[in-house]
Write a protein that holds these residues in place. Structure first.
Motif, mmCIF file in Angstrom:
data_model
loop_
_atom_site.group_PDB
_atom_site.id
_atom_site.type_symbol
_atom_site.label_atom_id
_atom_site.label_comp_id
_atom_site.label_asym_id
_atom_site.label_seq_id
_atom_site.Cartn_x
_atom_site.Cartn_y
_atom_site.Cartn_z
ATOM 1 N N GLU A 283 -8.338 -38.855 9.531
ATOM 2 C CA GLU A 283 -8.433 -38.646 8.090
ATOM 3 C C GLU A 283 -7.243 -37.823 7.619
ATOM 4 N N LEU A 284 -6.594 -38.286 6.560
ATOM 5 C CA LEU A 284 -5.437 -37.580 6.018
ATOM 6 C C LEU A 284 -5.864 -36.579 4.965
ATOM 7 N N ARG A 285 -5.140 -35.470 4.897
ATOM 8 C CA ARG A 285 -5.281 -34.573 3.761
ATOM 9 C C ARG A 285 -4.638 -35.229 2.556
ATOM 10 N N ARG A 286 -5.005 -34.747 1.369
ATOM 11 C CA ARG A 286 -4.484 -35.352 0.145
ATOM 12 C C ARG A 286 -2.966 -35.267 0.085
ATOM 13 N N TYR A 287 -2.401 -34.115 0.453
ATOM 14 C CA TYR A 287 -0.944 -33.966 0.389
ATOM 15 C C TYR A 287 -0.258 -34.868 1.417
ATOM 16 N N GLN A 288 -0.947 -35.167 2.541
ATOM 17 C CA GLN A 288 -0.364 -36.058 3.544
ATOM 18 C C GLN A 288 -0.330 -37.497 3.024
ATOM 19 N N GLU A 289 -1.417 -37.922 2.390
ATOM 20 C CA GLU A 289 -1.433 -39.268 1.818
ATOM 21 C C GLU A 289 -0.346 -39.395 0.750
ATOM 22 N N TRP A 290 -0.135 -38.309 0.011
ATOM 23 C CA TRP A 290 0.924 -38.310 -0.996
ATOM 24 C C TRP A 290 2.290 -38.484 -0.316
ATOM 25 N N GLY A 291 2.495 -37.808 0.817
ATOM 26 C CA GLY A 291 3.740 -37.948 1.564
ATOM 27 C C GLY A 291 3.950 -39.368 2.067
ATOM 28 N N VAL A 292 2.865 -40.016 2.498
ATOM 29 C CA VAL A 292 2.941 -41.409 2.957
ATOM 30 C C VAL A 292 3.351 -42.318 1.797
ATOM 31 N N LYS A 293 2.719 -42.122 0.648
ATOM 32 C CA LYS A 293 3.055 -42.943 -0.513
ATOM 33 C C LYS A 293 4.506 -42.726 -0.943
ATOM 34 N N TYR A 294 4.964 -41.487 -0.829
ATOM 35 C CA TYR A 294 6.362 -41.185 -1.156
ATOM 36 C C TYR A 294 7.294 -41.968 -0.235
ATOM 37 N N ALA A 295 7.008 -41.957 1.073
ATOM 38 C CA ALA A 295 7.848 -42.679 2.039
ATOM 39 C C ALA A 295 7.793 -44.181 1.788
ATOM 40 N N LEU A 296 6.608 -44.713 1.477
ATOM 41 C CA LEU A 296 6.474 -46.143 1.215
ATOM 42 C C LEU A 296 7.231 -46.543 -0.054
ATOM 43 N N HIS A 297 7.120 -45.722 -1.076
ATOM 44 C CA HIS A 297 7.727 -46.063 -2.364
ATOM 45 C C HIS A 297 9.243 -45.924 -2.332
ATOM 46 N N GLN A 298 9.735 -44.846 -1.705
ATOM 47 C CA GLN A 298 11.166 -44.566 -1.727
ATOM 48 C C GLN A 298 11.942 -45.284 -0.617
ATOM 49 N N LYS A 299 11.237 -45.674 0.446
ATOM 50 C CA LYS A 299 11.782 -46.509 1.529
ATOM 51 C C LYS A 299 12.732 -45.785 2.484
ATOM 52 N N ARG A 300 13.633 -44.958 1.984
ATOM 53 C CA ARG A 300 14.580 -44.246 2.856
ATOM 54 C C ARG A 300 14.566 -42.772 2.475
#
Length: 741
Positions: A283-300
């Motif tokens: 289970e991810l913390r909320r800030y971790q899921e946010w970090g994942v979305k940031y990496a997915l959205h920004q790509k690099r």
């Protein structure tokens, strides 16, 4: 048509199904009811915290704004603190001689305003070391909620799937309970009653009935959860507890930042990014899921979260989400010391296939990964042998400890950049970017986003300005531990000052006059008999205390000889030591054994080997045998235990000797750290590393020689006989070469 069933049995069947539906309704509602309990319990915890603060504020503070109230009368009447005023009503305050009812209202209003201000900054910290009545009630409610979520979901599904059919069948079967109606009923209605009986009987004894009985058992067990059970679950699954609390009572953990420091427009885009976690086994913390979305959205991107915030799990979750959208090949490049740990973490946290490409058989492993896909885990050195087919495309390249490739001229940097050319997405990770010069961060960003690197190249003098942070936000993202893990138990640091015995003092002075910096730093640990060492004696006392509190201990030292002496001193209670000669796989095995060991177990490690890349949350006491020359080395070591998942207060003890080099090092490092913090807190990248240079060390030794001469009355002749002061810098340079390597 004659009845094909007994009327009494039909009645029992109807009642049993009605009871099952009522039970399903109760369980389906339970999650909402527990949420109310959590909100109430959280409010009580905050209220207690506020009162604890107010108890330390004397009642005299009522007159801070020159109110002119008779506080002596209040104190004499038992109102000693602001907490006493807050807990009282106006009438009890006005009963004090000399306090009018109007004054009582004013006093009460002032105290309540103070309480409101304290409450604004109050946050909940849960720790197994602080089991108050209020915190136990909150943890118990959270435990019930965490357990109830799945059974509530299951029961709501059962209701949706079956209620209407069951209620229709009960309605048809009720005909059998009315004798006259049955007699005059049509054959069709009687047949419907017979079919309803068969249907309800099969449901009672079939899958539906079995599932209801299972959920009933789980529900009863959930309702019986007590404080002891809840704290045990909390210590093992704290992430679920904190996520639940964060979702149900936002802001009580002290982190209500919904965008985590990103520019508003970018934050909105990141928030809308889709994340597909199917196959993620944690289970991810909320800030971790946010970090994942940031990496997915920004790509690099370059993820610079502080140590302990779970950069590894964010990288794994990013790969899982991409796998669910069709991606097949991922690669992790990392230092050799954490290859094993990466492989273990990927297997533990996901269903992704892992291939270790390192050492013997690396060519076969590489070919296997190219054909079958999954996650390739390799080292910076092995990238030299990473020969990929011409048309090969990599879905995501993760580079751990990305500062290893900050030097564009280094061979490993060039090798990694070749792989980057094949990668659609890149995720660089480092927790130490703030300690590097801004130019070094730009070098990393240049690999990821040359356009942004070019844009910020001429802004390096403005690293503290909002314009700089906004400019790098699309590629560089960093969260601090105190900003997103506000619920972590306290980190309590203590300086344990020891006094040298005469024999230790003689050895120390000899080392100082010999300009042997390594021996000087090993003050007390180089005693001829380790049992005579004042630091060793204090070490044993701390370990005994830790065992009595059911804690485990990690001991760090820079020096291999010190670690050997510690292991010799502790005997069987100490695990096998971790040092530079222990392979990464064996290190992990030792830590696994340490995790399983009983309270009081001790793990000794060289700080360069055990202080990076390993997670040791089972320990909550850290002992540093000597001060390190770079604060970052100590911070990394402490972060091995003080990180997400830690549920106890972490106690850090620094063993230090009075009238020794320990004092000089601590004073200088504190001064450097304060200057660094003043800069780093305002900028994305710090201007310089904090460490002692050769000149500083030379000055320290010279000062120590002068101090000892003054105390002992030694002459310059004796000092010169040992080699003089001119060789001091030459003596320490090789040591610093070793440290930087």
């Amino acid at each position: 048509m004659a009845k094909l069933f007994d009327t009494a049995d039909a009645e029992r069947l109807i009642q049993e199904h009605r009871m099952m539906l009522e039970e399903l309704d109760e369980i389906a509602q339970y999650e909402d009811n527990v949420q109310i309990d959590i909100e109430k319990a959280a409010n009580l915890v905050v209220t207690r915290n506020v009162l604890d603060v107010l108890r330390d504020i004397p009642v005299e503070e009522i007159n801070r704004e020159k109110g002119g109230f008779r506080v002596k009368a209040l104190r004499d009447h038992g109102f000693r603190s602001i907490a006493d005023i807050v807990a009282a009503n106006v009438y009890s305050i006005s009963s004090v001689h000399g306090i009018s009812e109007d004054a009582a209202y004013s006093i009460k209003r002032i105290a309540n305003n103070m309480a409101d201000k304290v409450r604004e900054g109050a946050k909940i910290k849960l720790s197994v070391d602080n089991k108050t009545r209020e915190s136990t009630a909150l943890v118990t409610a959270l435990s019930k909620y965490v357990y109830a979520r799945e059974t509530t979901k299951e029961c709501r599904g059962l209701i949706t799937e079956n209620r209407r059919q069951i209620e229709y069948a009960i309605e048809d079967l009720l005909l059998s309970q009315k004798r006259l109606k049955w007699i005059f009923a049509s054959s069709a209605k009687k047949q419907k009653a017979v079919d309803a009986y068969k249907f309800l009987d099969s449901y009672r004894n079939g899958n539906y009935g079995q599932r209801v009985r299972e959920q009933r058992t789980i529900f009863e067990n959930t309702k019986r959860i007590n404080g002891i059970d809840a704290w045990k679950e909390f210590s093992e699954h704290s992430v679920s507890f904190f996520n639940a609390l964060e979702n149900i009572v936002p802001g009580t953990l002290g982190n209500d930042d919904s965008i985590y420091g990103l520019p508003e427009e970018l934050a909105r885009e990141v928030q809308e990014e889709c994340f597909f976690p199917d196959g993620l086994m944690c289970e991810l913390r909320r800030y971790q899921e946010w970090g994942v979305k940031y990496a997915l959205h920004q790509k690099r991107v370059l993820l610079g979260d502080e140590m302990g915030l779970g950069k590894t799990v964010q990288a794994i979750a990013t790969m899982v989400s991409l796998k669910n959208t069709g991606a097949s090949h991922f690669a992790v490049v990392c230092p050799a010391s954490v290859v094993t740990n990466w492989c273990r973490e990927i297997r533990k946290m996901s269903r992704l296939q892992v291939v270790k490409i390192h050492g013997a058989g690396r060519k076969e492993a590489l070919n296997s990964w190219i054909s079958a896909g999954g996650v390739a885990v390799t080292t910076f050195e092995t990238t030299a042998h990473f020969n990929l087919p011409e048309s090969f495309e990599l879905s995501l390249l993760v580079v751990d400890e990305a500062h290893y490739i900050k030097n564009s001229e280094a061979r490993r940097t060039m090798n990694v950049k070749k792989i980057c050319e094949r990668a659609e997405r890149m995720l660089f990770m480092t927790g130490t970017a703030l300690e590097n010069k801004p130019e070094e961060m730009v070098a990393l960003i240049h690999i990821l986003r040359p356009d942004i690197a070019l844009r910020i190249q001429h802004m390096l003098a403005l690293t503290a300005a909002p314009q700089f942070r906004e400019a790098v936000a699309p590629v560089y993202y960093r969260r601090k531990r105190e900003d997103v893990l506000t619920e972590l138990p306290e980190l309590i640091e203590s300086e344990e000052w020891c006094t040298l015995g005469q024999a230790e003092k003689d050895i120390y002075e000899q080392a100082v006059f010999g300009k042997n910096f390594a021996e000087i730093r090993r003050v007390s640990w180089n005693a001829e008999n380790i049992k005579d060492s004042c630091k060793a004696k204090r070490l044993m006392e701390l370990i005994e205390e830790a065992e009595s509190e059911k804690r485990k201990v990690i001991i760090f030292s820079f020096f291999l000889d010190t670690i050997r002496k510690v292991v010799q001193l502790l005997g069987d209670r100490c695990m096998n030591p971790i040092n530079g000669s222990v392979s990464p796989q064996r290190r992990q095995e030792i830590i696994d054994d340490f995790d399983k060991a009983p309270a009081g177990a001790v793990l000794a490690a060289q700080i360069q080997s055990g202080g990076t890349g390993l997670n040791i949350q089972s320990a909550s006491v850290i002992i540093l045998c000597e001060p390190q020359l770079k604060p970052s080395i100590e911070n990394q070591a402490i972060s091995r235990a003080y990180r997400m998942g830690q549920t106890r207060n972490v106690l850090v003890y620094r063993l230090l000797c009075e009238n020794s080099i320990d004092e000089r090092i601590m004073d200088i490092l504190k001064d450097k750290q304060e200057k660094f913090d003043a800069f780093a807190d305002k900028s994305v990248a710090a201007a310089e590393s904090i460490k002692m240079d050769d000149h500083t060390i030379g000055n320290i030794i010279a000062e120590e020689i002068e101090r000892i001469k003054a105390e002992t009355g030694l002459t310059d002749a004796k000092v010169i006989a040992t080699g003089g002061l001119s060789n001091i810098v030459n003596a320490v340079e090789p040591i610093f070469d070793h440290i930087d390597r």
